[in-house]
Design a protein around this motif. Sequence first.
Motif, PDB file in Angstrom:
ATOM      1  N   GLN A   7       0.827  -1.196   0.000  1.00 58.30           N
ATOM      2  CA  GLN A   7       0.000   0.000   0.000  1.00 58.30           C
ATOM      3  C   GLN A   7       0.866   1.252   0.000  1.00 58.30           C
ATOM      4  N   ASP A   8       2.050   1.138   0.566  1.00 61.37           N
ATOM      5  CA  ASP A   8       2.993   2.257   0.613  1.00 61.37           C
ATOM      6  C   ASP A   8       4.384   1.699   0.382  1.00 61.37           C
ATOM      7  N   TYR A   9       5.018   2.098  -0.711  1.00 61.80           N
ATOM      8  CA  TYR A   9       6.367   1.628  -1.035  1.00 61.80           C
ATOM      9  C   TYR A   9       7.251   2.846  -1.234  1.00 61.80           C
ATOM     10  N   ARG A  10       8.293   2.963  -0.418  1.00 62.88           N
ATOM     11  CA  ARG A  10       9.154   4.148  -0.446  1.00 62.88           C
ATOM     12  C   ARG A  10      10.601   3.748  -0.690  1.00 62.88           C
ATOM     13  N   GLN A  11      11.240   4.484  -1.583  1.00 61.03           N
ATOM     14  CA  GLN A  11      12.683   4.369  -1.735  1.00 61.03           C
ATOM     15  C   GLN A  11      13.309   5.598  -1.105  1.00 61.03           C
ATOM     16  N   ILE A  12      14.178   5.366  -0.132  1.00 59.95           N
ATOM     17  CA  ILE A  12      14.719   6.447   0.683  1.00 59.95           C
ATOM     18  C   ILE A  12      16.228   6.528   0.485  1.00 59.95           C
ATOM     19  N   GLU A  13      16.688   7.708   0.141  1.00 58.30           N
ATOM     20  CA  GLU A  13      18.127   7.925   0.000  1.00 58.30           C
ATOM     21  C   GLU A  13      18.739   8.145   1.381  1.00 58.30           C
ATOM     22  N   GLY A  14      19.818   7.427   1.659  1.00 57.50           N
ATOM     23  CA  GLY A  14      20.480   7.590   2.947  1.00 57.50           C
ATOM     24  C   GLY A  14      20.640   6.265   3.663  1.00 57.50           C
ATOM     25  N   TYR A  29      20.982  -1.053   2.819  1.00 60.24           N
ATOM     26  CA  TYR A  29      22.166  -1.269   1.992  1.00 60.24           C
ATOM     27  C   TYR A  29      23.460  -0.954   2.737  1.00 60.24           C
ATOM     28  N   ASP A  30      23.346  -0.656   4.034  1.00 59.45           N
ATOM     29  CA  ASP A  30      24.484  -0.094   4.766  1.00 59.45           C
ATOM     30  C   ASP A  30      25.712  -0.996   4.797  1.00 59.45           C
ATOM     31  N   VAL A  31      25.520  -2.302   4.892  1.00 56.79           N
ATOM     32  CA  VAL A  31      26.662  -3.205   5.019  1.00 56.79           C
ATOM     33  C   VAL A  31      27.243  -3.561   3.651  1.00 56.79           C
ATOM     34  N   HIS A  32      26.504  -3.252   2.595  1.00 50.20           N
ATOM     35  CA  HIS A  32      26.971  -3.547   1.235  1.00 50.20           C
ATOM     36  C   HIS A  32      28.206  -2.711   0.908  1.00 50.20           C
ATOM     37  N   SER A  33      29.017  -3.197  -0.017  1.00 52.39           N
ATOM     38  CA  SER A  33      30.172  -2.422  -0.463  1.00 52.39           C
ATOM     39  C   SER A  33      29.702  -1.093  -1.026  1.00 52.39           C
TER      40      SER A  33
END
Length: 365
Positions: A32-39, A67-71
């Motif tokens: 119902q709510d899908y957000r892509q957040i930068e940061g 995505y924090d642990v990703h390269s």
Amino acid sequence: AGLLQDEGYATLGVADENEWLNERYGFARGFQDYRQIEGGADLKVQQILDGLEDWAHSPFFLFAHFYDVHSDWEQLPYESELADRLRHAGWYEGDFDGCDGERGCASRLLATMNETGERLEEDELRYLESLYDAGISTFDRQLGVLLEGLEAAGRFDDSIILITADHGEEFFEHGKALHGQHYDECLSVPFLLWLPGGRFGGTSLDDLVALVDITPTLLEAAGLDPAEVLPGTQGRSVLPLARGEQTDPRLGVLLDTGNGVFGLRTPGYSVLHGARDWELYDVVRDPGQTQSLFEGTPDEDVALRLRLLLKDMREATLSFGALYDDGAPLEDIDQAAADQMAALGYLEGEEEPREVRDLDAILAE
């Protein structure tokens, strides 16, 4: 998300602002709510907790992607808060700063080294691993903030929470960095499950599981029958294992990038076709996958069994895929998104498919 929405759940998806997760590729379906957040995770966690009262008054499904642990793609291959970097990597006194001239920085530098076959010096490699550990510590703290926020809202104890990842990370154990090979350092990922009231708390399972098991597990935990609402799935719930029920063991997990690199991981063996042609490992006796049995004299019974299992699983997967439409075609992405993906190790440096030798022949040799 769609299945649970049909059952009356509020559905929220919070994902990284990454082109691969763009809603135009179907990732928003069922939300119902899908957000892509930068940061980083701190911003995503704060948005989740800020809106908790608005959407968590009823049963809810939350997909939170970090995505924090990703390269990384800026300078250091793995980023973290300063305190964590000092704690884990403060010992390093060398001059490696994540960049190297025209070869680029961060993930791009490591991808270039993968292409050329170069390796980091011992201290630099230890520093790289320490940076990764620091990134895990930083993310772990933010994950704690999220769980504490759920607890403060009175929604932790009755929640089903599953923490996992799509891949591990390699540090030149098998000649390369990042996560492009099918060795166990990439395949072994967390599968941590909390059930309401802490049911089965402390249970540790040694069984072979796969990411396709996530959906059936969550559906059963929510009181649904996966066989009814998700017919034909290749996954299976892990809850019978947690209950101690006798179940047929998973025979293996199929590995396939679609680029001539494929294999099979069973509880006892790993058979791979990739950069080094064919490899076969006894992962019980050789957990580091250091000595391919194909370099000696493989057990013929083992080779035959793996040959047939790999063949059957590939055929079953192809048949399963044939039941569904190809879906929407990938759309062209702009240069900024392409640059970001390339810096993360995608788009660039992908080898052309190698000539695949006949599976029956190689496993019978």
